[in-house]
Design a protein around this motif. Structure first.
Motif, short mmCIF file in Angstrom:
data_model
loop_
_atom_site.label_atom_id
_atom_site.label_comp_id
_atom_site.label_asym_id
_atom_site.label_seq_id
_atom_site.Cartn_x
_atom_site.Cartn_y
_atom_site.Cartn_z
N ALA A 1 32.21 14.79 -13.98
CA ALA A 1 32.58 14.05 -15.19
C ALA A 1 33.55 12.92 -14.84
N LEU A 2 34.53 13.20 -14.00
CA LEU A 2 35.50 12.18 -13.62
C LEU A 2 34.86 11.09 -12.77
N ALA A 3 33.96 11.48 -11.87
CA ALA A 3 33.26 10.50 -11.02
C ALA A 3 32.36 9.59 -11.86
N GLY A 4 31.88 10.11 -13.00
CA GLY A 4 31.02 9.33 -13.89
C GLY A 4 31.79 8.44 -14.85
N GLY A 5 33.12 8.43 -14.75
CA GLY A 5 33.91 7.55 -15.59
C GLY A 5 34.78 8.26 -16.62
N GLY A 6 34.68 9.60 -16.68
CA GLY A 6 35.53 10.34 -17.60
C GLY A 6 36.98 10.31 -17.15
N LYS A 7 37.88 10.75 -18.04
CA LYS A 7 39.31 10.79 -17.74
C LYS A 7 39.83 12.20 -17.94
N GLU A 8 40.69 12.65 -17.03
CA GLU A 8 41.29 13.96 -17.21
C GLU A 8 42.18 13.92 -18.45
N ALA A 9 41.98 14.88 -19.37
CA ALA A 9 42.72 14.88 -20.64
C ALA A 9 44.06 15.59 -20.51
N GLU A 10 44.08 16.69 -19.79
CA GLU A 10 45.28 17.51 -19.61
C GLU A 10 45.30 18.02 -18.18
N PRO A 11 46.46 18.40 -17.67
CA PRO A 11 46.49 19.01 -16.33
C PRO A 11 45.76 20.36 -16.36
N PRO A 12 45.22 20.81 -15.22
CA PRO A 12 44.58 22.13 -15.17
C PRO A 12 45.54 23.23 -15.61
N GLN A 13 45.00 24.24 -16.25
CA GLN A 13 45.78 25.40 -16.68
C GLN A 13 45.29 26.62 -15.90
N ASP A 14 46.17 27.21 -15.11
CA ASP A 14 45.79 28.36 -14.28
C ASP A 14 46.65 29.55 -14.67
N HIS A 15 46.02 30.53 -15.32
CA HIS A 15 46.71 31.75 -15.75
C HIS A 15 46.30 32.94 -14.88
N GLY A 16 45.70 32.67 -13.73
CA GLY A 16 45.25 33.74 -12.85
C GLY A 16 43.91 34.30 -13.30
N PHE A 17 43.89 35.00 -14.43
CA PHE A 17 42.66 35.58 -14.96
C PHE A 17 41.79 34.56 -15.69
N MET A 18 42.41 33.41 -16.03
CA MET A 18 41.69 32.36 -16.76
C MET A 18 42.13 31.00 -16.21
N TYR A 19 41.16 30.10 -16.06
CA TYR A 19 41.41 28.78 -15.49
C TYR A 19 40.66 27.78 -16.36
N SER A 20 41.32 26.68 -16.72
CA SER A 20 40.64 25.68 -17.54
C SER A 20 41.06 24.27 -17.14
N ARG A 21 40.17 23.34 -17.41
CA ARG A 21 40.44 21.92 -17.23
C ARG A 21 39.81 21.20 -18.41
N SER A 22 40.30 20.01 -18.69
CA SER A 22 39.75 19.25 -19.79
C SER A 22 39.61 17.79 -19.39
N PHE A 23 38.64 17.14 -20.01
CA PHE A 23 38.42 15.71 -19.75
C PHE A 23 37.90 15.04 -21.00
N GLU A 24 38.03 13.73 -21.02
CA GLU A 24 37.44 12.91 -22.08
C GLU A 24 36.23 12.20 -21.49
N ASP A 25 35.13 12.20 -22.23
CA ASP A 25 33.94 11.50 -21.75
C ASP A 25 34.09 10.00 -22.01
N LEU A 26 33.05 9.24 -21.71
CA LEU A 26 33.11 7.78 -21.83
C LEU A 26 33.38 7.30 -23.26
N ASP A 27 33.04 8.13 -24.24
CA ASP A 27 33.28 7.77 -25.64
C ASP A 27 34.59 8.34 -26.18
N GLY A 28 35.37 8.99 -25.33
CA GLY A 28 36.64 9.54 -25.75
C GLY A 28 36.59 10.93 -26.35
N HIS A 29 35.43 11.60 -26.29
CA HIS A 29 35.32 12.96 -26.81
C HIS A 29 35.98 13.93 -25.83
N HIS A 30 36.61 14.94 -26.38
CA HIS A 30 37.39 15.91 -25.60
C HIS A 30 36.51 17.11 -25.22
#
Length: 94
Positions: A53-82
């Motif tokens: 997604a980032l290589a295609g032009g998206g932007k990282e929305a928030e820093p990665p969240q690592d809780h050990g048992f759960m891991y998440s990342r977020s990005f915005e696409d080219l139109d700004g959708h989260h």
């Protein structure tokens, strides 16, 4: 767009998309129009998906969240959708 074996998203150009909703479309540079989420089978799959997604032009929305048992990342696409991408350890889900 293929997201997974049984998951797809339809991407529309704005003039055609405007024919669907009765409401006005917001400016995603200022407002959040929607948040979309899906899960991955592993942390590696999640990181690979976000990297594409980032290589295609998206932007990282928030820093990665690592809780050990759960891991998440977020990005915005080219139109700004989260987009939220999550992995959860199956043992923790039980």
């Amino acid at each position: 767009m293929l997201i997974g074996e049984h998951a797809y998203a339809m991407l529309l150009v704005e003039p055609f998309f405007k024919t669907f909703p009765k409401k006005e479309i917001c400016d995603t540079a200022t407002y959040v129009e929607g948040a979309f989420g899906f899960s991955c089978e592993s942390r590696a799959e999640l990181d690979a998906m976000v990297a594409k997604a980032l290589a295609g032009g998206g932007k990282e929305a928030e820093p990665p969240q690592d809780h050990g048992f759960m891991y998440s990342r977020s990005f915005e696409d080219l139109d700004g959708h989260h987009w939220e991408v999550v992995w959860m350890d199956p043992k923790a889900a039980q």
